[in-house]
Design a protein around this motif. Structure first.
Motif, PDB file in Angstrom:
ATOM      1  N   ARG A  68      41.331 -28.659  85.991  1.00 27.91           N
ATOM      2  CA  ARG A  68      41.857 -27.512  86.938  1.00 27.91           C
ATOM      3  C   ARG A  68      40.711 -27.057  87.914  1.00 27.91           C
ATOM      4  O   ARG A  68      41.143 -26.506  88.903  1.00 27.91           O
ATOM      5  CB  ARG A  68      42.064 -26.472  85.755  1.00 27.91           C
ATOM      6  CG  ARG A  68      43.318 -26.910  85.103  1.00 27.91           C
ATOM      7  CD  ARG A  68      44.689 -27.062  85.459  1.00 27.91           C
ATOM      8  NE  ARG A  68      45.761 -27.257  84.999  1.00 27.91           N
ATOM      9  CZ  ARG A  68      46.854 -27.779  85.090  1.00 27.91           C
ATOM     10  NH1 ARG A  68      47.304 -27.254  86.584  1.00 27.91           N
ATOM     11  NH2 ARG A  68      47.800 -28.002  84.309  1.00 27.91           N
ATOM     12  N   ASN A  69      39.393 -27.303  87.477  1.00 23.30           N
ATOM     13  CA  ASN A  69      38.392 -26.884  88.421  1.00 23.30           C
ATOM     14  C   ASN A  69      38.363 -27.707  89.533  1.00 23.30           C
ATOM     15  O   ASN A  69      38.117 -28.833  89.261  1.00 23.30           O
ATOM     16  CB  ASN A  69      37.212 -26.367  87.537  1.00 23.30           C
ATOM     17  CG  ASN A  69      36.076 -25.932  88.319  1.00 23.30           C
ATOM     18  OD1 ASN A  69      35.770 -26.256  89.509  1.00 23.30           O
ATOM     19  ND2 ASN A  69      35.617 -24.932  87.720  1.00 23.30           N
ATOM     20  N   PRO A  70      38.336 -27.117  90.820  1.00 22.32           N
ATOM     21  CA  PRO A  70      38.286 -28.142  91.760  1.00 22.32           C
ATOM     22  C   PRO A  70      36.800 -28.807  91.854  1.00 22.32           C
ATOM     23  O   PRO A  70      36.957 -30.262  92.227  1.00 22.32           O
ATOM     24  CB  PRO A  70      38.246 -27.010  93.206  1.00 22.32           C
ATOM     25  CG  PRO A  70      38.945 -25.834  92.597  1.00 22.32           C
ATOM     26  CD  PRO A  70      38.528 -26.007  91.246  1.00 22.32           C
ATOM     27  N   CYS A  71      35.953 -28.184  91.728  1.00 18.14           N
ATOM     28  CA  CYS A  71      34.380 -28.926  91.540  1.00 18.14           C
ATOM     29  C   CYS A  71      34.451 -30.352  90.764  1.00 18.14           C
ATOM     30  O   CYS A  71      33.886 -31.269  91.014  1.00 18.14           O
ATOM     31  CB  CYS A  71      33.376 -27.799  91.521  1.00 18.14           C
ATOM     32  SG  CYS A  71      33.314 -26.813  92.820  1.00 18.14           S
ATOM     33  N   GLU A 129      41.012 -23.623  95.839  1.00 17.76           N
ATOM     34  CA  GLU A 129      40.216 -22.479  96.069  1.00 17.76           C
ATOM     35  C   GLU A 129      40.779 -21.346  96.843  1.00 17.76           C
ATOM     36  O   GLU A 129      40.431 -20.206  96.628  1.00 17.76           O
ATOM     37  CB  GLU A 129      39.070 -22.965  96.966  1.00 17.76           C
ATOM     38  CG  GLU A 129      37.855 -23.846  95.968  1.00 17.76           C
ATOM     39  CD  GLU A 129      36.753 -24.219  96.405  1.00 17.76           C
ATOM     40  OE1 GLU A 129      36.682 -24.092  97.964  1.00 17.76           O
ATOM     41  OE2 GLU A 129      35.738 -24.433  95.994  1.00 17.76           O
ATOM     42  N   LYS A 130      41.643 -21.812  97.807  1.00 16.96           N
ATOM     43  CA  LYS A 130      42.271 -20.624  98.621  1.00 16.96           C
ATOM     44  C   LYS A 130      43.598 -19.951  97.772  1.00 16.96           C
ATOM     45  O   LYS A 130      43.831 -18.932  98.411  1.00 16.96           O
ATOM     46  CB  LYS A 130      42.874 -21.244  99.989  1.00 16.96           C
ATOM     47  CG  LYS A 130      41.679 -22.003 101.002  1.00 16.96           C
ATOM     48  CD  LYS A 130      42.053 -22.173 102.235  1.00 16.96           C
ATOM     49  CE  LYS A 130      41.284 -22.841 103.123  1.00 16.96           C
ATOM     50  NZ  LYS A 130      41.572 -23.353 104.695  1.00 16.96           N
ATOM     51  N   GLY A 131      43.597 -20.413  96.697  1.00 17.17           N
ATOM     52  CA  GLY A 131      44.786 -19.959  95.922  1.00 17.17           C
ATOM     53  C   GLY A 131      46.145 -20.427  96.288  1.00 17.17           C
ATOM     54  O   GLY A 131      47.229 -19.916  95.794  1.00 17.17           O
ATOM     55  N   GLU A 132      46.430 -21.422  96.889  1.00 16.92           N
ATOM     56  CA  GLU A 132      47.625 -22.062  97.424  1.00 16.92           C
ATOM     57  C   GLU A 132      48.161 -22.968  95.980  1.00 16.92           C
ATOM     58  O   GLU A 132      47.279 -23.334  95.197  1.00 16.92           O
ATOM     59  CB  GLU A 132      47.475 -23.028  98.594  1.00 16.92           C
ATOM     60  CG  GLU A 132      46.903 -22.371  99.874  1.00 16.92           C
ATOM     61  CD  GLU A 132      46.614 -23.156 100.959  1.00 16.92           C
ATOM     62  OE1 GLU A 132      47.370 -24.543 100.855  1.00 16.92           O
ATOM     63  OE2 GLU A 132      46.342 -22.742 102.083  1.00 16.92           O
ATOM     64  N   ASP A 150      41.224 -32.225 100.334  1.00 15.29           N
ATOM     65  CA  ASP A 150      42.240 -31.262 100.858  1.00 15.29           C
ATOM     66  C   ASP A 150      42.979 -30.252  99.487  1.00 15.29           C
ATOM     67  O   ASP A 150      42.989 -28.889  99.832  1.00 15.29           O
ATOM     68  CB  ASP A 150      43.288 -31.911 101.711  1.00 15.29           C
ATOM     69  CG  ASP A 150      42.718 -32.598 102.789  1.00 15.29           C
ATOM     70  OD1 ASP A 150      41.727 -32.075 103.450  1.00 15.29           O
ATOM     71  OD2 ASP A 150      43.265 -33.613 103.288  1.00 15.29           O
ATOM     72  N   GLU A 151      43.168 -30.959  98.371  1.00 13.17           N
ATOM     73  CA  GLU A 151      43.926 -30.498  97.394  1.00 13.17           C
ATOM     74  C   GLU A 151      43.006 -29.297  96.984  1.00 13.17           C
ATOM     75  O   GLU A 151      43.238 -28.321  96.499  1.00 13.17           O
ATOM     76  CB  GLU A 151      44.294 -31.240  96.383  1.00 13.17           C
ATOM     77  CG  GLU A 151      45.505 -32.203  96.730  1.00 13.17           C
ATOM     78  CD  GLU A 151      45.910 -33.292  95.823  1.00 13.17           C
ATOM     79  OE1 GLU A 151      45.113 -33.305  94.554  1.00 13.17           O
ATOM     80  OE2 GLU A 151      46.921 -33.864  95.942  1.00 13.17           O
ATOM     81  N   ALA A 152      41.616 -29.758  96.659  1.00 17.68           N
ATOM     82  CA  ALA A 152      40.679 -28.744  95.956  1.00 17.68           C
ATOM     83  C   ALA A 152      40.269 -27.771  96.835  1.00 17.68           C
ATOM     84  O   ALA A 152      40.241 -26.592  96.472  1.00 17.68           O
ATOM     85  CB  ALA A 152      39.344 -29.577  95.891  1.00 17.68           C
ATOM     86  N   ALA A 190      33.445 -34.874 104.551  1.00 17.12           N
ATOM     87  CA  ALA A 190      31.925 -34.981 104.242  1.00 17.12           C
ATOM     88  C   ALA A 190      31.310 -33.755 103.864  1.00 17.12           C
ATOM     89  O   ALA A 190      30.634 -33.549 102.801  1.00 17.12           O
ATOM     90  CB  ALA A 190      31.224 -35.908 105.084  1.00 17.12           C
ATOM     91  N   LEU A 191      31.425 -32.867 104.568  1.00 19.23           N
ATOM     92  CA  LEU A 191      30.944 -31.396 104.503  1.00 19.23           C
ATOM     93  C   LEU A 191      31.504 -30.805 103.301  1.00 19.23           C
ATOM     94  O   LEU A 191      30.699 -30.171 102.549  1.00 19.23           O
ATOM     95  CB  LEU A 191      30.983 -30.701 105.623  1.00 19.23           C
ATOM     96  CG  LEU A 191      30.481 -29.277 105.760  1.00 19.23           C
ATOM     97  CD1 LEU A 191      28.786 -29.617 105.511  1.00 19.23           C
ATOM     98  CD2 LEU A 191      30.492 -28.532 107.124  1.00 19.23           C
ATOM     99  N   ARG A 192      32.717 -30.886 103.196  1.00 14.62           N
ATOM    100  CA  ARG A 192      33.494 -30.536 101.846  1.00 14.62           C
ATOM    101  C   ARG A 192      33.095 -31.043 100.767  1.00 14.62           C
ATOM    102  O   ARG A 192      32.615 -30.331  99.713  1.00 14.62           O
ATOM    103  CB  ARG A 192      34.875 -30.607 102.047  1.00 14.62           C
ATOM    104  CG  ARG A 192      35.697 -29.872 103.120  1.00 14.62           C
ATOM    105  CD  ARG A 192      37.035 -30.063 103.086  1.00 14.62           C
ATOM    106  NE  ARG A 192      37.764 -29.659 104.265  1.00 14.62           N
ATOM    107  CZ  ARG A 192      39.041 -29.775 104.418  1.00 14.62           C
ATOM    108  NH1 ARG A 192      40.005 -30.378 103.754  1.00 14.62           N
ATOM    109  NH2 ARG A 192      39.714 -29.235 105.877  1.00 14.62           N
ATOM    110  N   LEU A 193      32.692 -32.371 100.654  1.00 13.76           N
ATOM    111  CA  LEU A 193      32.105 -33.169  99.541  1.00 13.76           C
ATOM    112  C   LEU A 193      30.898 -32.784  99.242  1.00 13.76           C
ATOM    113  O   LEU A 193      30.562 -32.471  98.147  1.00 13.76           O
ATOM    114  CB  LEU A 193      32.393 -34.613  99.814  1.00 13.76           C
ATOM    115  CG  LEU A 193      31.704 -35.731  98.815  1.00 13.76           C
ATOM    116  CD1 LEU A 193      32.555 -35.334  97.214  1.00 13.76           C
ATOM    117  CD2 LEU A 193      31.623 -36.980  99.252  1.00 13.76           C
TER     118      LEU A 193
END
Length: 249
Positions: A87-90, A74-77, A68-70, A117-120
């Motif tokens: 710092r990189n989400p991936c 990515e959305k800039g929140e 959720d944080e990653a 799981a799809l996000r992962l």
């Protein structure tokens, strides 16, 4: 149920004792849900190599929070990131996946919802694409890109295993989701490149080891032949040795 309390020098906090009792109760409920009531214990052990525990449930919850944080990053929140975190989400998601081991990775991903799981799978796919992709204007078949892939294979065993487990657990949901088809196809392509590079590296290493074995065998055979006939090596050659003259009396 009677409880006997004995006075001692050890400090006892009521809140900690209640929290411990709740954890024990929760662990018993988790184990009870994990076991099949209609089957025997031997059948459960034969079908499942691991068992769900409180630790695996907490690890799953932590993975969901991290995904959720990653996604929010990515959305800039604005997301509160620890000082030592990536710092990189991936990279952050893959770094957390690398902390899992073979004992709990299946149970952690088994309890992961399909949306997470799809996000992962998407984060792992993007991470593999960055690793396999060539740098700059170089082509994919250059030596630099091959060396980059070979160096990254050693750290990608757990992410690839996590992707395979997530795809296996949520196979029906992935087949019914059109948007997941592209992710699965890209993931298959990148994993094949990495596995082929790993196979080539292992084949090259095995060939080098076989060459060293043959060299050592030839060297040991020649040394054994030299040691087997020390008298022949020490005796002078009678054919080439000059004849001694006899003294006349």
């Amino acid at each position: 149920q009677l409880r006997f309390w004995r006075r001692s020098q050890e400090q006892l906090f009521l809140s900690e004792e209640r929290a411990k009792e709740l954890e024990d109760k929760f662990e018993q409920e988790v184990e009870r849900e994990d076991l099949d009531v209609g089957a025997s214990a031997d059948a459960v052990v034969a079908l499942r190599a691991s068992r769900r525990t409180v630790e695996s449930v907490r690890t799953t919850e932590r993975l969901m929070e991290l995904l959720d944080e990653a996604t929010a990053m990515e959305k800039g929140e604005d997301v509160v990131i620890p000082p030592n975190a990536h710092r990189n989400p991936c990279v952050r998601v893959v770094a957390h996946i690398n902390t899992l081991n073979s004992n709990n990775i299946y149970e952690v991903l088994l309890a992961l919802p399909f949306s997470h799981a799809l996000r992962l799978l998407r984060f792992i796919c993007r991470y593999l694409e960055v690793i396999v992709a060539p740098s700059g204007s170089q082509e994919a078949g250059t030596e630099a890109s091959k060396a980059k892939v070979l160096g990254a294979v050693t750290t990608l065993e757990t992410p690839c295993q996590a992707a395979l487990i997530a795809a296996y657990v949520h196979h029906h949901e992935l087949a019914a989701t059109p948007s997941a088809r592209g992710v699965i196809l890209r993931l298959r392509h990148q994993m094949r490149l990495l596995l082929q590079s790993d196979k080539d590296c292992m084949g090259f290493s095995c060939a080098g080891v076989r060459h060293l074995q043959r060299s050592l065998k030839r060297a040991s055979a020649s040394n054994f032949a030299a040691l087997a006939s020390p008298s022949a090596a020490a005796a002078p050659d009678t054919a080439t040795a000059p004849a001694k003259k006899r003294k006349r009396t």
